[in-house]
Design an enzyme around this catalytic site. Structure first.
Site, mmCIF file in Angstrom:
data_model
loop_
_atom_site.group_PDB
_atom_site.id
_atom_site.type_symbol
_atom_site.label_atom_id
_atom_site.label_comp_id
_atom_site.label_asym_id
_atom_site.label_seq_id
_atom_site.Cartn_x
_atom_site.Cartn_y
_atom_site.Cartn_z
ATOM 1 C CB CYS A 149 0.558 -19.405 37.799
ATOM 2 S SG CYS A 149 1.210 -19.771 36.167
ATOM 3 C CG HIS A 197 2.544 -13.203 37.062
ATOM 4 N ND1 HIS A 197 1.764 -12.126 37.422
ATOM 5 C CD2 HIS A 197 1.666 -14.186 36.689
ATOM 6 C CE1 HIS A 197 0.482 -12.438 37.268
ATOM 7 N NE2 HIS A 197 0.401 -13.677 36.831
ATOM 8 C CD GLN A 238 -0.159 -16.971 39.980
ATOM 9 O OE1 GLN A 238 -0.944 -16.519 39.156
ATOM 10 N NE2 GLN A 238 -0.532 -17.842 40.912
ATOM 11 N NE ARG A 261 -2.841 -13.440 40.849
ATOM 12 C CZ ARG A 261 -2.785 -13.262 39.523
ATOM 13 N NH1 ARG A 261 -2.792 -14.315 38.728
ATOM 14 N NH2 ARG A 261 -2.671 -12.051 38.995
ATOM 15 N NE ARG A 293 -1.436 -10.527 32.696
ATOM 16 C CZ ARG A 293 -1.853 -11.771 32.989
ATOM 17 N NH1 ARG A 293 -2.477 -12.505 32.086
ATOM 18 N NH2 ARG A 293 -1.632 -12.279 34.182
ATOM 19 C CG ASP A 334 3.593 -21.008 33.956
ATOM 20 O OD1 ASP A 334 2.427 -21.157 33.526
ATOM 21 O OD2 ASP A 334 4.240 -19.943 33.791
HETATM 22 N N1 NVA Z 1 4.199 -17.912 32.159
HETATM 23 C C1 NVA Z 1 2.807 -17.691 31.811
HETATM 24 C C2 NVA Z 1 2.054 -17.239 33.019
HETATM 25 C C3 NVA Z 1 0.594 -16.972 32.767
HETATM 26 C C4 NVA Z 1 -0.123 -16.519 33.984
HETATM 27 C C5 NVA Z 1 2.730 -16.653 30.712
HETATM 28 O O1 NVA Z 1 3.433 -15.638 30.784
HETATM 29 O O2 NVA Z 1 1.978 -16.868 29.761
HETATM 30 N N1 CP Z 2 -2.275 -16.762 36.547
HETATM 31 C C1 CP Z 2 -2.680 -15.730 35.816
HETATM 32 O O1 CP Z 2 -2.103 -14.648 35.852
HETATM 33 O O2 CP Z 2 -3.794 -15.959 35.062
HETATM 34 P P1 CP Z 2 -4.342 -15.020 33.908
HETATM 35 O O3 CP Z 2 -3.320 -15.028 32.805
HETATM 36 O O4 CP Z 2 -5.641 -15.641 33.501
HETATM 37 O O5 CP Z 2 -4.526 -13.641 34.463
#
Ligand code: NVA
Ligand code: CP
Length: 307
Positions: free
Chosen positions: A264, A132, A135, A292, A105, A224
């Site tokens: 998400c 992502h 997800q 997940r 990540r 989101d």
């Molecule tokens: N769009 C959000 C998703 C988090 C799981 C982010 O990138 O922060």
């Molecule tokens: N939805 C998701 O990826 O959550 P986190 O950012 O907590 O991993």
């Protein structure tokens, strides 16, 4: 010759593979409830590289790898300084000598592609600024559980055109559904993906700036956060633009009466979604979060079996 597969995008899997992976995720969920174990990752150590915060991704991967018989190493920027102490290519080749696979990540999607290019082991995208995909595998598992089908539904994503939206667009290249993105004029997702999804010919994708029109008759409403990780300095600006796109009780009343609501998570309650919707009868967000674990165990198993 590469003897492994990566999962950097939903489109790394064919339609059949997506359907089979979700079927496997369902089986793994079932077996877990009976405390049955399978060990496709026995004897393997996977590296989980995190340059951004995480609850779901971190814990579900650590638990998932342990449940598949493997061991997970949590690696932050502090330990390896990816791309700083040495090139990503060199780091990828070294990590490949130790690990069975990598989940990463980070911010830059290009960095993940670079890591995958030089690694000899599977690399899984655990979220970048661009996409992502893990997800979205959990999301389609949830849709399948609740609606009983992979195609022929209307899904409206309401809010910021971001990494989640981009991965939903990748999904739209593989499945066959009506996909409406309700967003402001300058919070669009990657429009090349909109074009690609429409060209793929199965799903119909459209952008709609009127939130009420966007959700009309929708079976799945998805939202989101308005400002993603790494964009928190834009939070006020995005909130101003996206306020009309809040998923609240009034908006939900325009969707199909048995619609499901996805998020998400983490949610910023009171911004993109109200407490009433998040805790209401249409919300399936915690089932979605649970999935997940099952979906990712299935993705890792498929990567192991089809390399
Ligand atoms: N769009 C959000 C998703 C988090 C799981 C982010 O990138 O922060
Ligand atoms: N939805 C998701 O990826 O959550 P986190 O950012 O907590 O991993």
């Amino acid at each position: 010759m590469r003897n492994h597969r990566d999962f950097l995008a939903v489109t790394d899997f064919s339609r059949d593979e997506i359907v089979e992976t979700i079927a496997l995720a369902g089986e793994l969920k079932e077996r877990r409830s009976r405390r049955e174990v399978a060990s496709p990752l026995a004897g393997q150590v996977w590296g989980l590289i995190f340059h951004k915060a995480s609850l779901r991704t971190r814990i579900s991967f650590e638990v998932g790898i342990a449940e598949l018989g493997g061991h997970a190493l949590y690696i932050t920027e502090k330990e390896i300084e990816l791309g700083k102490r040495e090139t990503i290519a060199d780091a990828a080749q070294v990590l490949s000598r130790y690990l069975g696979g990598i989940m990463i990540r980070t911010f830059s999607h290009k960095d993940v592609e670079e890591l995958a290019k030089y690694a000899d082991i599977p690399v899984i995208n655990g979220l970048t600024d661009y996409s992502h995909p893990c997800q979205i595998m959990a999301d389609i598992q949830t849709v399948y559980e609740k609606l009983g089908r992979f195609d022929d539904f209307k899904l409206t994503y309401v809010g910021d055109g971001n990494n989640i939206t981009n991965s939903l667009l990748e999904l739209a290249q593989r499945l066959n559904f009506d996909f409406v993105i309700g967003t402001a004029e300058d919070t669009l997702p990657d429009m090349k993906l909109v074009e690609a999804a429409n060209k793929a010919g199965s799903s119909r994708v459209s952008i709609e700036h009127d939130p009420i029109k966007a959700v009309q008759g929708s079976h799945v409403i998805y939202t989101d956060v308005w400002a993603s990780m790494g964009q928190k300095d834009q939070a006020d600006d995005k909130a101003r633009k996206l306020r009309p796109f809040q998923v609240n009780e009034n908006l939900l009343a325009k969707a199909d009466k048995s619609c499901i609501v996805l998020h998400c998570l983490p949610a910023e309650r009171g911004k993109e979604i109200t407490n009433g919707v998040m805790d209401g009868p249409h919300s399936v967000v915690f089932d979605q979060a649970e999935n997940r674990l099952h979906a990712q165990k299935a993705v890792m198993t498929v990567l192991m079996e089809t390399r």
